[in-house]
Design an enzyme around this catalytic site. Structure first.
Site, PDB file in Angstrom:
ATOM      1  N   GLY A 138       0.619  -1.021   0.047  1.00 47.85           N
ATOM      2  CA  GLY A 138      -0.057  -0.012  -0.011  1.00 47.85           C
ATOM      3  C   GLY A 138       0.756   1.287   0.097  1.00 47.85           C
ATOM      4  O   GLY A 138       1.907   1.352  -0.549  1.00 47.85           O
ATOM      5  N   CYS A 139       0.404   2.349   0.768  1.00 42.01           N
ATOM      6  CA  CYS A 139       1.050   3.721   0.860  1.00 42.01           C
ATOM      7  C   CYS A 139       2.369   3.458   1.159  1.00 42.01           C
ATOM      8  O   CYS A 139       3.212   4.619   0.801  1.00 42.01           O
ATOM      9  CB  CYS A 139       0.195   4.616   1.546  1.00 42.01           C
ATOM     10  SG  CYS A 139      -1.416   4.831   0.758  1.00 42.01           S
ATOM     11  N   VAL A 140       2.838   2.685   1.800  1.00 42.44           N
ATOM     12  CA  VAL A 140       4.136   2.439   2.513  1.00 42.44           C
ATOM     13  C   VAL A 140       5.298   1.873   1.478  1.00 42.44           C
ATOM     14  O   VAL A 140       6.424   2.295   1.540  1.00 42.44           O
ATOM     15  CB  VAL A 140       4.465   1.639   3.655  1.00 42.44           C
ATOM     16  CG1 VAL A 140       4.659   0.148   3.442  1.00 42.44           C
ATOM     17  CG2 VAL A 140       5.590   1.963   4.479  1.00 42.44           C
ATOM     18  N   ALA A 141       4.557   1.412   0.442  1.00 40.89           N
ATOM     19  CA  ALA A 141       5.660   0.870  -0.623  1.00 40.89           C
ATOM     20  C   ALA A 141       6.520   1.751  -1.496  1.00 40.89           C
ATOM     21  O   ALA A 141       7.606   1.215  -1.831  1.00 40.89           O
ATOM     22  CB  ALA A 141       4.722   0.068  -1.736  1.00 40.89           C
ATOM     23  N   PHE A 342       3.483   5.199   5.476  1.00 48.02           N
ATOM     24  CA  PHE A 342       2.820   4.280   6.344  1.00 48.02           C
ATOM     25  C   PHE A 342       1.982   3.381   5.341  1.00 48.02           C
ATOM     26  O   PHE A 342       1.446   3.663   4.349  1.00 48.02           O
ATOM     27  CB  PHE A 342       1.897   5.016   7.197  1.00 48.02           C
ATOM     28  CG  PHE A 342       2.517   6.102   8.063  1.00 48.02           C
ATOM     29  CD1 PHE A 342       3.580   5.940   9.137  1.00 48.02           C
ATOM     30  CD2 PHE A 342       2.496   7.486   7.724  1.00 48.02           C
ATOM     31  CE1 PHE A 342       4.340   6.799   9.931  1.00 48.02           C
ATOM     32  CE2 PHE A 342       3.218   8.428   8.364  1.00 48.02           C
ATOM     33  CZ  PHE A 342       3.928   8.168   9.312  1.00 48.02           C
TER      34      PHE A 342
END
Length: 359
Positions: A138-141, A342
């Site tokens: 998700g957004c952490v990638a 995150f």
């Protein structure tokens, strides 16, 4: 050590005013005037001015199946990914044939073969390039991708690594779902791609004096008991957002300690960091990060401006903030930065950067 040499970004189509998007998407989400009013309030309080979408606005009404949305993810996403990669490689002055490792990440569509396989032919990468597609971070990638390419380059110091992220969040809109999570998602997320070129310390592009920071290290953080805070519910209609109001509280509780641990590993303190590259997650995420790390408005200005211009781009978001930081700020030689994001888990990824001192 590795060096981050260049970042390339790509956005589909033109920038749509936030009001135009809500006027188009709102009726697809709910017929209830109260829920439509709630969406309007979220839109006005979000801080997003414009977003780029994979499709023309008028085509979203006909997007009624997961299969069709995923087909569009593959076709449109591959084109955007190629654009971002070409820009990054051109800025780095590195030929596609010289790329040794390719990490691809997305959480808004699926395919096998994955999009990175299509990029090999489109970009002219070698057929023996090492590929690693990733789904689910998700957004952490975006941050995790930099960290994992760095890990590879520590063991292959003469090699070139290429990270590419593509997220078409608009293709995951859930028709007829007026849950608060889906309304928030519909008001915040946009579409885009980004690519980052990194090289090992023995590569000529990694020499001292080259533009771009060194990657000194990273820290991965997974917070037990938070799996229901952020992620997807997989439905017949596709990816339905799982987004808890408690996510900022998780960040507020853990982030300061995790940043301190990363910095202590390099004999640094919070006061040594002058540049913060923060995932453009939204107003409550910004507030939680600022509170946890005692940051002022200037520290998050690039992230807030990026969010206002394009919304939350999931894994591509922090990479767009990174590109804007390199373009706008020109961090001072010899200074340190922390890049952070995150994602589902809940998890965080922190990357420590250093800009070379003047010789």
């Amino acid at each position: 050590m590795s060096r981050l040499v260049a970042v390339g970004t790509a956005l589909p189509g033109r920038a749509h005013p936030q009001q135009d998007i809500i006027d188009t998407i709102g009726p697809l989400l709910s017929a209830d005037p109260a829920r439509r009013a709630a969406l309007a309030r979220l839109q006005h309080s979000s801080g997003v001015r414009t977003r780029h979408l994979a499709l023309p606005l008028e085509e979203y009404g006909a997007l009624t199946s997961f299969g069709r949305a995923n087909d569009l993810f593959i076709s449109e996403g591959t084109t955007l990914a190629e654009q971002a990669c070409r820009t990054a490689l051109s800025r780095a002055g590195i030929e596609a044939v010289d790329v040794d490792f390719l990490l691809f990440t997305s959480v808004t569509g699926i395919s096998a073969p994955s999009i990175d396989a299509a990029l090999v032919g489109r970009l002219g990468l070698r057929s023996d390039v090492r590929r690693l597609p990733s789904f689910g971070l998700g957004c952490v990638a975006g941050a995790a991708g930099i960290a994992r390419v760095h890990d590879y380059l520590v063991g292959h110091p003469e090699h070139v690594g290429l990270l590419v992220s593509v997220e078409l969040c608009s293709l995951t809109f859930q028709r007829g779902d007026d849950s608060t999570a889906n309304l928030v998602s519909s008001a915040l997320f946009g579409d885009g791609a980004a690519a980052v070129v990194l090289v090992g310390r023995s590569h000529p592009a990694g020499r001292v004096g080259r533009r771009g920071p060194e990657v000194l290290g990273s820290r991965s953080c997974l917070y037990p008991g938070t799996a229901d805070q952020l992620g997807w519910h997989i439905r017949d209609t596709g990816f339905a957002i799982m987004l808890s109001a408690g996510l900022p509280d998780v960040i507020a509780e853990h982030l300061a300690g995790d940043v301190a641990t990363l910095l202590e590993e390099h004999t640094l303190a919070r006061e040594d960091v002058t540049t913060w590259v923060v995932h453009a997650g939204g107003p409550r995420i910004f507030d939680a990060v600022a509170g946890a790390l005692d940051l002022d408005d200037r520290d998050l200005q690039v992230s807030r401006d990026c969010f206002a211009a394009v919304g939350n781009l999931s894994s591509s978001s922090v990479l767009h903030v990174l590109a804007d930081t390199l373009e706008r700020n020109g961090p001072a030689p010899g200074s340190y930065g922390v890049l952070l994001a995150f994602g589902p888990g809940v998890c965080a990824e922190l990357v420590l950067l250093r800009w070379e001192a003047e010789p």
